[in-house]
Design a protein around this motif. Structure first.
Motif, PDB file in Angstrom:
ATOM      1  N   PHE A  73     -69.930  15.812  14.904  1.00 35.15           N
ATOM      2  CA  PHE A  73     -71.248  15.454  15.012  1.00 35.15           C
ATOM      3  C   PHE A  73     -72.156  16.062  13.629  1.00 35.15           C
ATOM      4  CE2 PHE A  73     -70.978  18.614  18.151  1.00 35.15           C
ATOM      5  CZ  PHE A  73     -71.684  19.778  17.943  1.00 35.15           C
ATOM      6  N   VAL A  74     -71.183  17.073  13.104  1.00 36.83           N
ATOM      7  CA  VAL A  74     -71.919  17.554  11.825  1.00 36.83           C
ATOM      8  C   VAL A  74     -71.531  16.978  10.668  1.00 36.83           C
ATOM      9  CG1 VAL A  74     -71.913  19.885  10.707  1.00 36.83           C
ATOM     10  CG2 VAL A  74     -72.202  19.818  13.181  1.00 36.83           C
ATOM     11  N   LEU A  75     -72.506  16.621   9.839  1.00 37.46           N
ATOM     12  CA  LEU A  75     -71.953  16.078   8.557  1.00 37.46           C
ATOM     13  C   LEU A  75     -71.501  17.313   7.571  1.00 37.46           C
ATOM     14  CD1 LEU A  75     -71.838  14.008   6.495  1.00 37.46           C
ATOM     15  CD2 LEU A  75     -74.227  14.476   5.767  1.00 37.46           C
ATOM     16  N   TRP A  76     -70.048  17.214   7.098  1.00 35.69           N
ATOM     17  CA  TRP A  76     -69.354  18.377   6.437  1.00 35.69           C
ATOM     18  C   TRP A  76     -69.258  17.903   4.958  1.00 35.69           C
ATOM     19  CZ3 TRP A  76     -68.926  22.868   9.034  1.00 35.69           C
ATOM     20  CH2 TRP A  76     -68.962  22.847  10.121  1.00 35.69           C
TER      21      TRP A  76
ATOM     22  N   ASN B 179     -77.372  18.594   6.277  1.00 35.30           N
ATOM     23  CA  ASN B 179     -78.290  17.561   7.094  1.00 35.30           C
ATOM     24  C   ASN B 179     -78.880  16.501   6.361  1.00 35.30           C
ATOM     25  OD1 ASN B 179     -80.591  16.853   8.827  1.00 35.30           O
ATOM     26  ND2 ASN B 179     -81.673  18.860   8.913  1.00 35.30           N
ATOM     27  N   PRO B 180     -78.181  15.336   7.115  1.00 35.59           N
ATOM     28  CA  PRO B 180     -78.468  14.195   6.589  1.00 35.59           C
ATOM     29  C   PRO B 180     -79.884  13.485   6.509  1.00 35.59           C
ATOM     30  CG  PRO B 180     -77.477  13.641   8.458  1.00 35.59           C
ATOM     31  CD  PRO B 180     -77.359  15.266   8.192  1.00 35.59           C
ATOM     32  N   ASP B 181     -80.855  14.286   7.739  1.00 36.03           N
ATOM     33  CA  ASP B 181     -82.147  13.944   8.074  1.00 36.03           C
ATOM     34  C   ASP B 181     -83.042  14.728   7.017  1.00 36.03           C
ATOM     35  OD1 ASP B 181     -81.447  12.116   9.778  1.00 36.03           O
ATOM     36  OD2 ASP B 181     -81.242  13.628  11.232  1.00 36.03           O
TER      37      ASP B 181
ATOM     38  N   VAL C 107     -81.274  25.197  15.396  1.00 35.46           N
ATOM     39  CA  VAL C 107     -80.442  26.011  16.244  1.00 35.46           C
ATOM     40  C   VAL C 107     -79.763  25.480  17.233  1.00 35.46           C
ATOM     41  CG1 VAL C 107     -80.581  28.246  17.542  1.00 35.46           C
ATOM     42  CG2 VAL C 107     -81.623  28.138  15.431  1.00 35.46           C
ATOM     43  N   ALA C 108     -80.445  24.468  17.896  1.00 37.56           N
ATOM     44  CA  ALA C 108     -79.758  23.982  19.025  1.00 37.56           C
ATOM     45  C   ALA C 108     -78.340  22.959  18.785  1.00 37.56           C
ATOM     46  CB  ALA C 108     -80.597  22.907  19.686  1.00 37.56           C
ATOM     47  N   THR C 109     -78.588  22.418  17.276  1.00 38.30           N
ATOM     48  CA  THR C 109     -77.303  21.893  17.130  1.00 38.30           C
ATOM     49  C   THR C 109     -76.285  22.477  16.548  1.00 38.30           C
ATOM     50  OG1 THR C 109     -78.756  20.006  16.115  1.00 38.30           O
ATOM     51  CG2 THR C 109     -76.531  20.140  14.940  1.00 38.30           C
ATOM     52  N   LEU C 110     -76.779  24.057  16.000  1.00 35.15           N
ATOM     53  CA  LEU C 110     -75.815  24.948  15.798  1.00 35.15           C
ATOM     54  C   LEU C 110     -74.942  25.299  16.974  1.00 35.15           C
ATOM     55  CD1 LEU C 110     -77.495  27.193  13.217  1.00 35.15           C
ATOM     56  CD2 LEU C 110     -76.190  25.250  12.816  1.00 35.15           C
TER      57      LEU C 110
END
Length: 106
Positions: free
Chosen positions: A99-102, A49-51, A80-83
């Motif tokens: 859109f996910v930072l991996w 999570n970059p934030d 959870v909404a992002t998941l």
């Protein structure tokens, strides 16, 4: 079946892609993290999570379906909404959502 009343806040979701790749979401309440595996035995990639602005050492516990309780850094957790958005995107194309930072775990 798990009869622990606190288990309702925990979920473990696995989705398999067309070539055997997998996306896993571990959830505790309103937060969770993702793991993407290209193939069985793969070290894979995990979400970041970059934030995240909390304490560096903070962790969140997750209860796996087999009853094991694990802790992972809070900085890996996403809403959870992002998941759910990531799971839907993975179901559509079998790729780790851009859109996910991996983080590569190998």
């Amino acid at each position: 079946m798990n009869h622990d009343p606190s288990a309702a806040q925990y979920r473990e979701i696995w989705v398999e892609g067309p070539q055997g790749q997998q996306l896993c979401a571990l959830i505790n309440g309103e937060l969770g993290w993702l793991m993407y595996l290209r193939e069985p035995g793969d070290a894979g990639m995990s979400s970041r999570n970059p934030d995240y602005a909390g304490p560096e050492a903070a962790t969140i516990d997750y209860l796996l379906e087999n009853g094991q309780r694990d802790e992972y850094p809070a900085s890996w957790a996403l809403p959870v909404a992002t998941l759910q958005r990531a799971i839907n995107a993975f179901r559509a194309d079998g790729l780790p959502p851009a859109f996910v930072l991996w983080h590569r775990d190998d």
